[in-house]
Each structure stands twice: as structure tokens, then as C-alpha cells.
Design a protein around this motif. Structure first.
Motif, PDB file in Angstrom:
ATOM      1  N   VAL A  37      47.963  40.433  35.887  1.00  0.00           N
ATOM      2  CA  VAL A  37      46.921  41.533  35.779  1.00  0.00           C
ATOM      3  C   VAL A  37      47.484  42.602  34.846  1.00  0.00           C
ATOM      4  O   VAL A  37      48.639  42.935  35.014  1.00  0.00           O
ATOM      5  CB  VAL A  37      46.751  42.196  37.475  1.00  0.00           C
ATOM      6  CG1 VAL A  37      45.897  43.235  37.395  1.00  0.00           C
ATOM      7  CG2 VAL A  37      46.194  40.948  38.376  1.00  0.00           C
TER       8      VAL A  37
ATOM      9  N   LEU B  98      39.047  41.222  37.111  1.00  0.00           N
ATOM     10  CA  LEU B  98      40.412  42.140  37.063  1.00  0.00           C
ATOM     11  C   LEU B  98      40.215  43.391  36.550  1.00  0.00           C
ATOM     12  O   LEU B  98      39.429  43.565  35.531  1.00  0.00           O
ATOM     13  CB  LEU B  98      41.385  41.333  36.324  1.00  0.00           C
ATOM     14  CG  LEU B  98      41.603  39.898  36.837  1.00  0.00           C
ATOM     15  CD1 LEU B  98      42.355  38.981  36.082  1.00  0.00           C
ATOM     16  CD2 LEU B  98      42.448  40.020  38.338  1.00  0.00           C
TER      17      LEU B  98
ATOM     18  N   HIS C   3      41.019  47.986  43.320  1.00  0.00           N
ATOM     19  CA  HIS C   3      41.178  46.872  43.918  1.00  0.00           C
ATOM     20  C   HIS C   3      41.999  46.840  44.994  1.00  0.00           C
ATOM     21  O   HIS C   3      42.981  47.795  45.161  1.00  0.00           O
ATOM     22  CB  HIS C   3      41.709  45.935  42.604  1.00  0.00           C
ATOM     23  CG  HIS C   3      40.713  45.389  41.731  1.00  0.00           C
ATOM     24  ND1 HIS C   3      40.283  44.415  41.696  1.00  0.00           N
ATOM     25  CD2 HIS C   3      40.327  46.387  40.629  1.00  0.00           C
ATOM     26  CE1 HIS C   3      39.301  44.314  40.478  1.00  0.00           C
ATOM     27  NE2 HIS C   3      39.646  45.484  40.035  1.00  0.00           N
TER      28      HIS C   3
ATOM     29  N   ALA D 153      40.218  36.602  40.622  1.00  0.00           N
ATOM     30  CA  ALA D 153      39.812  37.121  39.533  1.00  0.00           C
ATOM     31  C   ALA D 153      38.399  36.642  39.172  1.00  0.00           C
ATOM     32  O   ALA D 153      37.445  37.136  38.576  1.00  0.00           O
ATOM     33  CB  ALA D 153      40.836  36.435  38.588  1.00  0.00           C
TER      34      ALA D 153
END
Length: 300
Positions: free
Chosen positions: A262, A182, A192, A177
Motif C-alpha cells: 500500500v 487502495l 481505510h 484491494a
């Protein structure tokens, strides 16, 4: 091996043993709900099949011949073995004993000890053999009594009982993070690297919901794919990407600071946790009680 007698022959052997034990055909007839003439007819047929006289008959007394006495002892042993088999079967049905062979996903294995320890302590005659594997083991081929499966079931020939539902959460390590940030929206999740648990080669999607908004289905990818949940979990702890984990596995990591949530304001469809067997009821006691213990643990 070909047997030279039939099931009816076995019945006549058992009938002969009871006649000798009770001392008369009429007593055996009453016990077996038959007429004395039917009992006599069955014994005469047995004598015809064996080719020897088994009984001395008179109006007041019934006794075995010398050969009949020896034959009776073998027939009585057969009858005793059948009764013992019935008694043993009843014990297995009512009392958990023998080896319980259970297959679980690797990530689920950690839940077996707290779930099944009380059952194992209460029943010393019960043994446990665990097959921890994220692939779906052949229950019949591997002689598995019980399998725990999470998510979609592929084999419709098996008998599945839903025990609970698990939420899945997206988590990453604090190091990841800090270094990469994030995602703030479901669509950003596609930017990601995902750590993907997969047992088949197919595209990976994450479906996310939030009250008042349409569902979002995001295709994700990553360079680390494994068929073992522990592997992707450990990769996440090393800061190599975002992973989807069941809530019972994810929250302890979040609570002790090793992971962060997340997109916590979004949720994913829950996954069913199923107890799967190869046969329907009645199940032996070891399977019934193991399912009950696992369900009680999962619903705490």
C-alpha cells in the motif's frame, strides 16, 4: 543469619591454609607479597579469635596442632571453594552455558530459530527459554538476560544496543484491494480501516515521506486493535483492513501473493531493533554471543 566473623577473619583463614600448604610463613609471605612478621601477626590474631593454638612453632619447623590440623582442613575446603567459584565464573564469562532467558515481541519470535540455532548447536551446555510477549516484560522481576525491543524505548534505566533498523511497510490482502481499492495518497489512508498494533490506548498516526515532498502525518483508525502483531497480521490476511508490518514480515507475504503493498512509493521512518539488558558490561558469554548472533542475522 548474622555471621560471627568478618571478611578479615576469612582472609586470615585463607592465609592460615596457605601457610600450612607451603610449610612456612616466609614462603606464604613471598607468595602473598607480605612480610613474615605480618603473616605471623595475622596468624596470632586468628589464634586469639578462635581461642586455640593452631600451630607449633620452632626455628626450623612449623606444624599444626591436632585442632589446627582439623581447622586447616576446613579452611582449605573454603579456599578450594573460592577457587572453584572463580574458575566457574571464568567459564560462565568465556563459555556460554546455563539458561539464556530472552524476551521478544511475538512477531520477532520467528527470527530466533535461524538466528540462534548455530549458537545452540555449537554449545550443548547452553539452554534457551523464550518469553514471547508484545508487552514490555520487567527484565529484573522476570530474571530476563536479554530482551529484543523494536521502536521507541520507554525505560531509560535499561541498557540498549541498537542492532539494526527495520523499515515498516503498509500492506493489505489482494481481496481487500479488489473489494475496497487502495489509497493513492497518504491522506486517503485515513479513509481505510487500519489494523492497529497497540499496547497503550492512544491515537494512531502514520508518518510518510517521499523525496521532494513534505512529510505527511496521517491520523488513522480502525475497529480492530490488538496488542499482538500476529493477530493484526492474520486479520489483514482475512481482508479486514490495512496493516503496518516490519519489512522482514511483510515482504514474504507480498512475494507469495498473500499481500500487496500500500502506497509503495512512500516510506515510513525506520524502527530501531535493540538488544536490551538490565546491566552494563561485562555480560556473560551467553548474552554477548546471543547479541552477536542476532545482530549478524539481522544485518544479512
Amino acid at each position: 543469619m548474622k555471621l560471627d566473623f568478618t571478611i578479615d577473619r576469612l582472609k586470615r583463614m585463607a592465609l592460615f591454609a596457605r601457610v600450612v600448604e607451603l610449610g612456612s610463613m616466609s614462603a606464604a609471605a613471598r607468595e602473598l607479597d607480605m612480610t613474615p612478621s605480618a603473616v605471623s601477626q595475622q596468624l596470632r590474631q586468628l589464634e586469639a579469635e578462635t581461642g586455640v593454638a593452631l600451630l607449633h612453632r620452632s626455628t626450623r619447623k612449623l606444624s599444626t596442632t591436632e585442632i589446627g590440623q582439623r581447622y586447616y582442613e576446613d579452611c582449605a575446603a573454603m579456599l578450594h571453594a573460592a577457587r572453584a567459584a572463580e574458575h566457574h565464573l571464568g567459564d560462565l564469562r568465556e563459555e556460554p552455558r546455563g539458561e539464556l532467558r530472552i524476551a521478544v515481541p511475538v512477531g520477532f519470535a520467528q527470527h530466533l530459530a535461524p538466528a540462534l540455532a548455530p549458537l545452540l548447536r555449537a554449545h550443548p551446555a547452553l539452554a534457551l527459554r523464550v518469553f514471547a510477549d508484545d508487552r514490555q516484560i520487567d527484565l529484573i522481576g522476570e530474571r530476563i538476560d536479554l530482551a529484543i525491543r523494536v521502536g521507541r524505548l520507554l525505560d531509560s534505566n535499561l541498557v540498549a544496543r541498537r542492532m539494526a533498523e527495520w523499515r515498516h511497510l503498509l500492506v493489505a490482502s489482494p481481496e481487500y484491494a479488489r473489494e475496497h481499492g487502495l489509497p493513492r495518497t497518504p491522506e486517503e489512508l485515513a479513509e481505510h480501516p487500519m489494523l492497529i498494533l497497540s499496547v497503550i490506548n492512544q491515537p494512531e498516526y502514520v508518518e510518510l515521506f517521499r523525496e521532494g515532498e513534505p512529510a505527511r502525518k496521517v491520523r488513522v483508525s480502525g475497529r480492530i486493535v490488538a496488542n499482538n502483531s500476529r493477530v493484526v497480521g492474520q486479520m489483514m490476511l482475512q481482508g479486514l483492513g490495512i496493516v503496518r508490518l516490519p519489512e522482514p514480515d511483510a515482504m514474504p507475504l507480498v512475494d507469495d501473493g498473500r499481500a500487496v503493498l500500500v502506497l509503495p512509493q512512500w516510506r515510513m521512518p525506520p524502527l530501531g531493533v535493540f538488544a536490551v539488558t538490565a546491566q552494563r558490561e561485562p555480560q556473560p558469554a551467553k548474552v554477548r554471543l546471543a547479541i552477536a548472533a542476532l545482530q549478524a542475522y539481522l544485518l544479512r
